[in-house]
Design a protein around this motif. Sequence first.
Motif, PDB file in Angstrom:
ATOM      1  N   TYR A   1       4.058  48.458  38.246  1.00 13.29           N
ATOM      2  CA  TYR A   1       5.142  48.168  37.304  1.00 13.29           C
ATOM      3  C   TYR A   1       4.707  47.151  36.247  1.00 13.29           C
ATOM      4  O   TYR A   1       5.420  46.200  35.929  1.00 13.29           O
ATOM      5  CB  TYR A   1       6.391  47.678  38.043  1.00 13.29           C
ATOM      6  CG  TYR A   1       7.682  48.091  37.348  1.00 13.29           C
ATOM      7  CD1 TYR A   1       8.057  49.425  37.283  1.00 13.29           C
ATOM      8  CD2 TYR A   1       8.519  47.144  36.758  1.00 13.29           C
ATOM      9  CE1 TYR A   1       9.221  49.814  36.646  1.00 13.29           C
ATOM     10  CE2 TYR A   1       9.686  47.523  36.114  1.00 13.29           C
ATOM     11  CZ  TYR A   1      10.027  48.859  36.064  1.00 13.29           C
ATOM     12  OH  TYR A   1      11.188  49.241  35.423  1.00 13.29           O
TER      13      TYR A   1
ATOM     14  N   ARG B   1       8.124  54.289  32.608  1.00 14.42           N
ATOM     15  CA  ARG B   1       7.959  54.610  34.029  1.00 14.42           C
ATOM     16  C   ARG B   1       8.303  56.074  34.287  1.00 14.42           C
ATOM     17  O   ARG B   1       7.598  56.771  35.030  1.00 14.42           O
ATOM     18  CB  ARG B   1       8.858  53.701  34.871  1.00 14.42           C
ATOM     19  CG  ARG B   1       8.675  53.877  36.381  1.00 14.42           C
ATOM     20  CD  ARG B   1       9.726  53.127  37.154  1.00 14.42           C
ATOM     21  NE  ARG B   1      11.069  53.636  36.873  1.00 14.42           N
ATOM     22  CZ  ARG B   1      11.563  54.763  37.407  1.00 14.42           C
ATOM     23  NH1 ARG B   1      10.813  55.505  38.220  1.00 14.42           N
ATOM     24  NH2 ARG B   1      12.773  55.150  37.105  1.00 14.42           N
ATOM     25  N   GLN B   2       9.358  56.560  33.636  1.00 13.36           N
ATOM     26  CA  GLN B   2       9.784  57.945  33.847  1.00 13.36           C
ATOM     27  C   GLN B   2       8.770  58.952  33.319  1.00 13.36           C
ATOM     28  O   GLN B   2       8.696  60.078  33.820  1.00 13.36           O
ATOM     29  CB  GLN B   2      11.143  58.183  33.182  1.00 13.36           C
ATOM     30  CG  GLN B   2      12.294  57.474  33.862  1.00 13.36           C
ATOM     31  CD  GLN B   2      13.602  57.708  33.127  1.00 13.36           C
ATOM     32  OE1 GLN B   2      13.776  58.693  32.421  1.00 13.36           O
ATOM     33  NE2 GLN B   2      14.541  56.782  33.277  1.00 13.36           N
ATOM     34  N   THR B   3       7.982  58.565  32.304  1.00  9.63           N
ATOM     35  CA  THR B   3       7.010  59.513  31.755  1.00  9.63           C
ATOM     36  C   THR B   3       5.920  59.877  32.757  1.00  9.63           C
ATOM     37  O   THR B   3       5.198  60.857  32.544  1.00  9.63           O
ATOM     38  CB  THR B   3       6.351  58.971  30.473  1.00  9.63           C
ATOM     39  OG1 THR B   3       5.604  57.783  30.781  1.00  9.63           O
ATOM     40  CG2 THR B   3       7.377  58.692  29.400  1.00  9.63           C
ATOM     41  N   PHE B   4       5.798  59.096  33.822  1.00  9.06           N
ATOM     42  CA  PHE B   4       4.781  59.391  34.826  1.00  9.06           C
ATOM     43  C   PHE B   4       5.320  60.247  35.968  1.00  9.06           C
ATOM     44  O   PHE B   4       4.617  60.491  36.946  1.00  9.06           O
ATOM     45  CB  PHE B   4       4.170  58.091  35.370  1.00  9.06           C
ATOM     46  CG  PHE B   4       3.053  57.578  34.520  1.00  9.06           C
ATOM     47  CD1 PHE B   4       1.723  57.803  34.854  1.00  9.06           C
ATOM     48  CD2 PHE B   4       3.327  56.906  33.346  1.00  9.06           C
ATOM     49  CE1 PHE B   4       0.691  57.346  34.059  1.00  9.06           C
ATOM     50  CE2 PHE B   4       2.304  56.437  32.539  1.00  9.06           C
ATOM     51  CZ  PHE B   4       0.976  56.661  32.894  1.00  9.06           C
ATOM     52  N   ASP B   5       6.535  60.730  35.845  1.00 13.73           N
ATOM     53  CA  ASP B   5       7.088  61.635  36.855  1.00 13.73           C
ATOM     54  C   ASP B   5       6.227  62.901  36.902  1.00 13.73           C
ATOM     55  O   ASP B   5       5.896  63.492  35.867  1.00 13.73           O
ATOM     56  CB  ASP B   5       8.528  61.986  36.486  1.00 13.73           C
ATOM     57  CG  ASP B   5       9.262  62.678  37.632  1.00 13.73           C
ATOM     58  OD1 ASP B   5       8.700  63.633  38.202  1.00 13.73           O
ATOM     59  OD2 ASP B   5      10.402  62.282  37.926  1.00 13.73           O
ATOM     60  N   LYS B   6       5.862  63.331  38.088  1.00 15.80           N
ATOM     61  CA  LYS B   6       4.959  64.481  38.245  1.00 15.80           C
ATOM     62  C   LYS B   6       5.570  65.798  37.784  1.00 15.80           C
ATOM     63  O   LYS B   6       4.865  66.806  37.638  1.00 15.80           O
ATOM     64  CB  LYS B   6       4.527  64.595  39.703  1.00 15.80           C
ATOM     65  CG  LYS B   6       3.641  63.443  40.159  1.00 15.80           C
ATOM     66  CD  LYS B   6       3.225  63.602  41.613  1.00 15.80           C
ATOM     67  CE  LYS B   6       2.345  62.439  42.065  1.00 15.80           C
ATOM     68  NZ  LYS B   6       1.950  62.577  43.497  1.00 15.80           N
ATOM     69  N   LYS B   7       6.890  65.811  37.544  1.00 15.86           N
ATOM     70  CA  LYS B   7       7.537  67.062  37.123  1.00 15.86           C
ATOM     71  C   LYS B   7       7.176  67.459  35.696  1.00 15.86           C
ATOM     72  O   LYS B   7       7.275  68.638  35.326  1.00 15.86           O
ATOM     73  CB  LYS B   7       9.055  66.931  37.216  1.00 15.86           C
ATOM     74  CG  LYS B   7       9.669  66.021  36.153  1.00 15.86           C
ATOM     75  CD  LYS B   7      11.178  65.899  36.279  1.00 15.86           C
ATOM     76  CE  LYS B   7      11.753  64.986  35.194  1.00 15.86           C
ATOM     77  NZ  LYS B   7      13.208  64.798  35.310  1.00 15.86           N
ATOM     78  N   TRP B   8       6.766  66.489  34.856  1.00 17.18           N
ATOM     79  CA  TRP B   8       6.676  66.751  33.434  1.00 17.18           C
ATOM     80  C   TRP B   8       5.580  67.716  32.999  1.00 17.18           C
ATOM     81  O   TRP B   8       5.857  68.657  32.245  1.00 17.18           O
ATOM     82  CB  TRP B   8       6.515  65.445  32.662  1.00 17.18           C
ATOM     83  CG  TRP B   8       7.689  64.532  32.656  1.00 17.18           C
ATOM     84  CD1 TRP B   8       7.721  63.233  33.068  1.00 17.18           C
ATOM     85  CD2 TRP B   8       9.026  64.812  32.204  1.00 17.18           C
ATOM     86  NE1 TRP B   8       8.972  62.690  32.907  1.00 17.18           N
ATOM     87  CE2 TRP B   8       9.796  63.643  32.377  1.00 17.18           C
ATOM     88  CE3 TRP B   8       9.639  65.937  31.682  1.00 17.18           C
ATOM     89  CZ2 TRP B   8      11.138  63.573  32.036  1.00 17.18           C
ATOM     90  CZ3 TRP B   8      10.976  65.876  31.336  1.00 17.18           C
ATOM     91  CH2 TRP B   8      11.717  64.706  31.515  1.00 17.18           C
TER      92      TRP B   8
ATOM     93  N   GLN C   1       0.961  66.461  29.622  1.00 14.63           N
ATOM     94  CA  GLN C   1       1.002  65.051  29.986  1.00 14.63           C
ATOM     95  C   GLN C   1       1.413  64.206  28.786  1.00 14.63           C
ATOM     96  O   GLN C   1       1.326  64.643  27.642  1.00 14.63           O
ATOM     97  CB  GLN C   1      -0.349  64.590  30.512  1.00 14.63           C
ATOM     98  CG  GLN C   1      -1.429  64.451  29.450  1.00 14.63           C
ATOM     99  CD  GLN C   1      -2.722  63.905  30.010  1.00 14.63           C
ATOM    100  OE1 GLN C   1      -3.028  64.113  31.177  1.00 14.63           O
ATOM    101  NE2 GLN C   1      -3.485  63.203  29.182  1.00 14.63           N
TER     102      GLN C   1
ATOM    103  N   GLU D   1      11.636  51.293  31.514  1.00 14.06           N
ATOM    104  CA  GLU D   1      12.212  52.365  32.317  1.00 14.06           C
ATOM    105  C   GLU D   1      11.799  53.733  31.769  1.00 14.06           C
ATOM    106  O   GLU D   1      11.454  54.643  32.527  1.00 14.06           O
ATOM    107  CB  GLU D   1      13.739  52.249  32.348  1.00 14.06           C
ATOM    108  CG  GLU D   1      14.455  53.364  33.083  1.00 14.06           C
ATOM    109  CD  GLU D   1      14.029  53.515  34.537  1.00 14.06           C
ATOM    110  OE1 GLU D   1      14.234  54.616  35.094  1.00 14.06           O
ATOM    111  OE2 GLU D   1      13.491  52.549  35.132  1.00 14.06           O
TER     112      GLU D   1
ATOM    113  N   PRO E   1       2.464  52.358  36.250  1.00 10.27           N
ATOM    114  CA  PRO E   1       3.743  52.546  36.941  1.00 10.27           C
ATOM    115  C   PRO E   1       3.708  52.158  38.409  1.00 10.27           C
ATOM    116  O   PRO E   1       4.753  51.909  39.004  1.00 10.27           O
ATOM    117  CB  PRO E   1       4.006  54.043  36.762  1.00 10.27           C
ATOM    118  CG  PRO E   1       2.640  54.653  36.625  1.00 10.27           C
ATOM    119  CD  PRO E   1       1.811  53.636  35.903  1.00 10.27           C
TER     120      PRO E   1
END
Length: 460
Positions: A398, A361-368, A385, A358, A395
């Motif tokens: 999965y 997966r969150q590390t690939f959020d485009k907001k970062w 990045q 989990e 991601p």
Amino acid sequence: MKTTIHIYHTNDFHSHFENWPRIHQFLQERRAWHEEAGEEVFIFDIGDHVDRSHPLTEGTLGQANVERLNETGYDAVTIGNNEGITLPHEGLDLLYEQAAFPVVVANLFDQDGSRPKWALPSFVFELNNGLKLGITGVTAYYSAFYKGLGWEISEPFNELQTQVQQLTKQADLVVALSHLGMYDDEKIAQDVPGVDVVLGGHTHHLFHEGKLVNGKLLGAAGKFGYYVGHIQLEVDLETKSIVSKKARVYQTSEELDAPLQEQESIQQFYERGRQALQQRVVSLPRPFSCHWFEASELPQLLCEALTEWCEADGAFLNAGVVLDGLDAGVVTKYDLHRILPHPINPCLIELTGAELKEVLRQTFDKKWPHLAIKGFGFRGKVMGQFVYDKLEVDPIHYHFKIDGQEIEADKRYRLATLDMFTFGHFFQPLYRATHKKYFMPEFLRDVMEWKLLQLTSYTK
């Protein structure tokens, strides 16, 4: 007959020496002005004056900060978390060796339960007019971090209650120096009888005209030396009670005069720090690159070093934590401090495979990548990045692997990362994890130095 007591206060200066020349001049002028008028004046700092992101603080382990406080004529200080948990044990033990003022912190102890030789739980000033002003101080309750450095820290409210009860028997007025944060300062005003004034810090809050809570006056001067606070108490000498109290702040850039040769003084602070950090570390045979938004060598090298340092199964970090690359040739302590100025420690976290997947997966959020981060020890500009060691992430489908093997949901894994990711607001599984180990007092630059030494033939 009435008398006026003036209290000037700073907090969360964080070694922003670019603002110090004006603050120094202002406070010295104000002291002379009030004393000439026959009025009592005090100057207090509420902690986090030290920040190792500035080379002068790093090069002297904060003792240059204490020199500044001495020169300006501070009457007392308390410590913040930057003094308390970013210095090694011996560094904090020596920090105030030359201090010309009492260091008041009631909730810090050595591991044997005794108080440090340089710390007082409270202090009473005897004024010329017979009044007595008592102060006590408390600092933020980062128990795990203090323990990791060989200190014990107690719950601040209990200590505060004890000290204030004693001070009310010894002094006519009581001031609390609180490096706990705005909401805890309000709680002090509500729940600790006997306190007249609470001077606060830690959460960088700013009260332009103070704040009255339960009849108690709260003062706070923001952060970075952008403001200086001023409390004015009018006291009836016969009844020894406060007749009126008010607060204000002065904006450093707008209301404080620039001293002569201001820029030269600021540059001297920086240059003295740079000179103090000229120790040679390694000699690199080639340059090492750093990019925040694409793959590059130094962030990847630091990530690999975290895995090894923490003896983890894998690691991740954000590329933006490395501020610049390194040129070929001699690398000094100053160079490593320049690219990794953060007071961030390595952290080892034990997670289930489900939790680890989990987080990945969150590390690939485009907001970062372009997110600007404030606080949490981060002294950079943007997140950048994410960079991984021994971790493979897909991601979209999965699929997640660690050291070439699929991550199993029920299996437990050891993840190395930055301590700031455990403080909330980033990845909840890391925040909630119960098995965490913070490596202290080492910062990321220490881990980078260790790794570079492995890569080169040069030894210190």
